[in-house]
Each structure stands twice: as C-alpha cells, then as structure tokens.
Scaffold this active site. Structure first.
Site, PDB file in Angstrom:
ATOM      1  N   ASN A 216      40.733  19.631  28.790  1.00  0.00           N
ATOM      2  CA  ASN A 216      40.991  18.480  29.647  1.00  0.00           C
ATOM      3  C   ASN A 216      40.993  17.188  28.848  1.00  0.00           C
ATOM      4  O   ASN A 216      40.207  17.026  27.909  1.00  0.00           O
ATOM      5  CB  ASN A 216      39.933  18.394  30.751  1.00  0.00           C
ATOM      6  N   VAL A 217      41.827  16.261  29.251  1.00  0.00           N
ATOM      7  CA  VAL A 217      41.883  14.971  28.575  1.00  0.00           C
ATOM      8  C   VAL A 217      41.100  13.904  29.317  1.00  0.00           C
ATOM      9  O   VAL A 217      41.006  12.759  28.856  1.00  0.00           O
ATOM     10  CB  VAL A 217      43.348  14.513  28.369  1.00  0.00           C
TER      11      VAL A 217
ATOM     12  N   TYR B  54      51.178   8.288  31.915  1.00  0.00           N
ATOM     13  CA  TYR B  54      49.768   8.320  31.515  1.00  0.00           C
ATOM     14  C   TYR B  54      48.982   7.153  32.088  1.00  0.00           C
ATOM     15  O   TYR B  54      47.760   7.271  32.302  1.00  0.00           O
ATOM     16  CB  TYR B  54      49.656   8.395  29.995  1.00  0.00           C
TER      17      TYR B  54
ATOM     18  N   GLY C 188      37.684  27.698  34.449  1.00  0.00           N
ATOM     19  CA  GLY C 188      38.745  26.918  35.082  1.00  0.00           C
ATOM     20  C   GLY C 188      39.988  26.739  34.237  1.00  0.00           C
ATOM     21  O   GLY C 188      40.643  25.702  34.315  1.00  0.00           O
TER      22      GLY C 188
ATOM     23  N   SER D 163      43.812  28.389  32.964  1.00  0.00           N
ATOM     24  CA  SER D 163      44.866  29.330  33.344  1.00  0.00           C
ATOM     25  C   SER D 163      45.094  30.401  32.291  1.00  0.00           C
ATOM     26  O   SER D 163      45.717  31.423  32.564  1.00  0.00           O
ATOM     27  CB  SER D 163      46.185  28.576  33.579  1.00  0.00           C
TER      28      SER D 163
ATOM     29  N   GLU E 127      40.317  32.348  40.423  1.00  0.00           N
ATOM     30  CA  GLU E 127      40.851  33.701  40.517  1.00  0.00           C
ATOM     31  C   GLU E 127      41.128  34.193  39.106  1.00  0.00           C
ATOM     32  O   GLU E 127      41.021  33.428  38.149  1.00  0.00           O
ATOM     33  CB  GLU E 127      42.140  33.729  41.355  1.00  0.00           C
TER      34      GLU E 127
ATOM     35  N   CYS F 260      47.083  -1.963  12.363  1.00  0.00           N
ATOM     36  CA  CYS F 260      48.222  -2.282  11.493  1.00  0.00           C
ATOM     37  C   CYS F 260      49.245  -3.215  12.133  1.00  0.00           C
ATOM     38  O   CYS F 260      50.153  -3.698  11.446  1.00  0.00           O
ATOM     39  CB  CYS F 260      48.911  -1.000  11.031  1.00  0.00           C
TER      40      CYS F 260
ATOM     41  N   HIS G 258      42.613  18.706  23.209  1.00  0.00           N
ATOM     42  CA  HIS G 258      43.927  18.161  23.574  1.00  0.00           C
ATOM     43  C   HIS G 258      43.927  16.643  23.642  1.00  0.00           C
ATOM     44  O   HIS G 258      44.837  16.046  24.226  1.00  0.00           O
ATOM     45  CB  HIS G 258      44.388  18.754  24.909  1.00  0.00           C
TER      46      HIS G 258
END
Length: 223
Positions: free
Chosen positions: A87-88, A52, A170, A172, A195, A134, A104
């Site tokens: 999207n993130v 990440y 966009g 899937s 597509e 914390c 997400h």
C-alpha cells in the site's frame, strides 16, 4: 518469533481507500497505462498528478482501522516483526507502526525524476512544481509504477526468508514480485484475506473474513 507480514489493499479498504483489482476497483475506472506508468507520466503529467492528488486527498481524510491498529500493537510484543506493505497510504504509520517497508512507494512523498531527491509531498502537486534540491520541474509522486522495480527488495527477501512465520494480509496475490514472496518463505505461511487469493494454494494456513475482524483476533491469539 520472527514474523514477516505483507499487507495489501484489503487492509485499507475498510478505511475507505479503494482496492485495485476487484470488480469496482481503481483499475476498472482508470487506464493504468495513463496514470501508473513512466510513459503515461511523460505523455500527460497533469493527468497523473490529478489522479494522485485525488488519492492523496482521500488518504488524508481516511483513518487507520482496527487491522492497522492490531498490527501496530503486535510490533510492541516480544515478537520480531517486519511489516512490509504494497500500500502507498500512510495508515500503518498513523496507527503506530514504525519502520514500515513501503515496497511500492509512498503517496505522501514526492520524488524528483531528475536528481532522485525525496521529500514530503504537498496535498496538491503540479507539473510546474520545482524540486527543492535541484530546481528541475520534474517532480512526481514517490510511487513505484508499472515497469519500475519495487523498493527495498533485498531487505524484503531477507526478512521473508529468515522469518519463522510469513503472513500475507489483504492482498490479491496478482502483482509480482509481491505475489511470489510466499515462495521465499522457509517457515510457516498464513494467508489472511476476505476470500482465497490467486496464490491461496501456496500457503499452509488461511483465515478468511474482513481484515478489521480477523486481524485483531489473530493478533490477540498470537500475543
């Protein structure tokens, strides 16, 4: 008109951010069980943070494209827009969209696995990072991993159900529950994609082509 819009990786692909399920997508190069599950994080947090951190750097270097900008402009019209994204990345926000619903999670945010606190993530995260709330060294990206429940699902479902038009752009249509949102729609439905997706038959109408070309054109016609 009330419009609920769902965006997926295809919207950010032309900004240089990789898609996931194409033949050269991220999941063909990484084992998702290692980098995108709570179990993978527990087993090797350093590997997950490295993954990440690289994606965060890629995101920071990317810029919003014409599709992001067009959707931000659409929200400035008389239409009532709810922008939901799988999207993130933060490209919708950087393009000017407000109140983006990140189902997400957000790459540029951090989460404490112990107390649930959230804050802006540094560009580089490390397993030794302490939670500013914390103090526990259990910080992780604020990302919804496989096996976890996406954020804001009640609000998302309500927005899709009440919309006069539901548009998926966009995506899937292979990841649930996002792929099933079209089934909640009571108004017209439109798929905008490079597509046909796996759920193309569930939509009333379709527009195919690059997001940077098709989305601005669609927004111009709608505005």
């Amino acid at each position: 008109m009330k419009i609920a819009i769902l965006t997926g990786a295809g919207v950010s692909a032309e900004s240089g951010l990789g898609t996931f399920r194409d033949k050269n997508g991220l999941w063909t190069r990484y084992d998702l069980n290692e980098v995108a599950t709570p179990e993978g994080f527990a087993l090797n947090p350093a590997l997950v943070h490295d993954f990440y951190n690289a994606r965060r750097a890629n995101c920071a270097e990317a810029s919003p494209n014409a599709a992001h900008v067009a959707l931000a402009q659409l929200a400035e019209t008389a239409h009532d827009i709810t922008l939901i994204t799988q999207n993130v990345d933060d490209l919708h926000s950087r393009a000017g969209s407000l109140n983006v619903v990140h189902m997400h999670g957000e790459l540029m945010r951090a989460l404490c696995a112990s107390c649930g606190a959230r804050w802006d993530a540094p560009l580089v995260m490390d397993p030794s990072d302490a939670c500013p709330s914390c103090g526990a060294a259990t910080t992780r990206p604020d990302i919804v991993w496989f096996g976890e429940i996406p954020y804001h699902m009640d609000a998302i479902a309500e927005a899709v159900e009440r919309a006069d038009l539901f548009v998926a752009i966009g995506t899937s249509a292979e990841v649930y529950p996002a792929a099933g949102l079209v089934e909640l729609a009571r108004g017209q439905t439109l798929e905008i994609n490079l597509e046909a997706s796996a759920r193309a038959n569930a939509f009333d109408d379709h527009l195919f082509g690059p997001a940077t070309e098709v989305v601005p054109s669609w927004v111009a016609e709608l505005s």
